[in-house]
Design a protein around this motif. Sequence first.
Motif: not given
Length: 354
Positions: A66-73, A75-90
Amino acid sequence: MNPILSNLRHISLSYAIWLLVGCLLAALLVLTNSSPWSNALLFAIPMSLVFGGVAASAYYVGRSLPLKNRRFFMVTGIFGGAALLYGAIWVLLCFLWNKICGLFAENWAGIDLNQHLAGVLFICGTLLYLLSILVYDVLLALDNVRQAERREAASEVMARDAELQVLRTQINPHFLFNSLNSISALTAIDAAGARSMTIELAQFFRQTLALSEKQKILLHEEIALCNHFLAIEKIRFGKKLQVQIELDVQAENCMIPPMLLQPLLENAIKHGIRDLVDGGTILVCTKVRAPWLYIAIENPVDIQASPAAGTGTGLKNLQARMRSLYGDKSRVEWQATEEQFRVEITLPLELSNA
């Protein structure tokens, strides 16, 4: 539910975009001399459409924070990790699809999927997934805004209903009691007057209940309600109470909140006419000066009346009510002299569509 998967139109539009991405990826393969057009299209388009289905999971990744609970690190960890994971799956799916294409043993099927090209595909998949998260994040933000607007609208409706409910109960009990007492007294000495007063009282309360159900009413409807009220008061006060209404023809079809004028007339009688031995005249004036509607009520006052006779609570409540309905576009002002009290109301001009 995922907004893109919510209906067939959104799904079609989404896959049209991913089809375009597939064509761009094929063009990239051709421009880098990785494969001819037929091989590039056969490889890129199916894999882009597959990635479009995989990228739908980005909605749930974005919604998990949720937007109100977001912190920079975070967001970077979760979004970046998910993007790397799905990039590798692809990339793995690309290798699998390329192996399947190679089984055809045809010149038009399969590409030279080397380590360098796999790295490029991994970067493209990661960036595309991050872009998907961003798109879904925007859609989630817009949805939150719409939900907030709906909640605000619902709150306004509830507040308005509560306000109207209060209005129904705020009709001065003394007015009702005095009217009933006057009817009782008139019964013995003036049966016709008692009957007339009873009819006016019934009409007044019937119209009050009917009009207060509406958000806005016509000005002439409010004037008609006030006339029933004044007819009752004139029976009580006789010649002491005189009323002069100057109604601009253009103002008759203007929309105003219900029960706007009646409480002001009641105050004018209670704090003005009642205390005067000879009574006086209440002046009601309405004017249209586009884009505004001006309403003024003026009544004489007793110069010897106690300052505590009126606390101004009703006028302050009226100010608050107008502010909640019109914001800064309305104005309620009043001024008192030794002999006169005047209330002025300015509202945005709103004409009936009927």
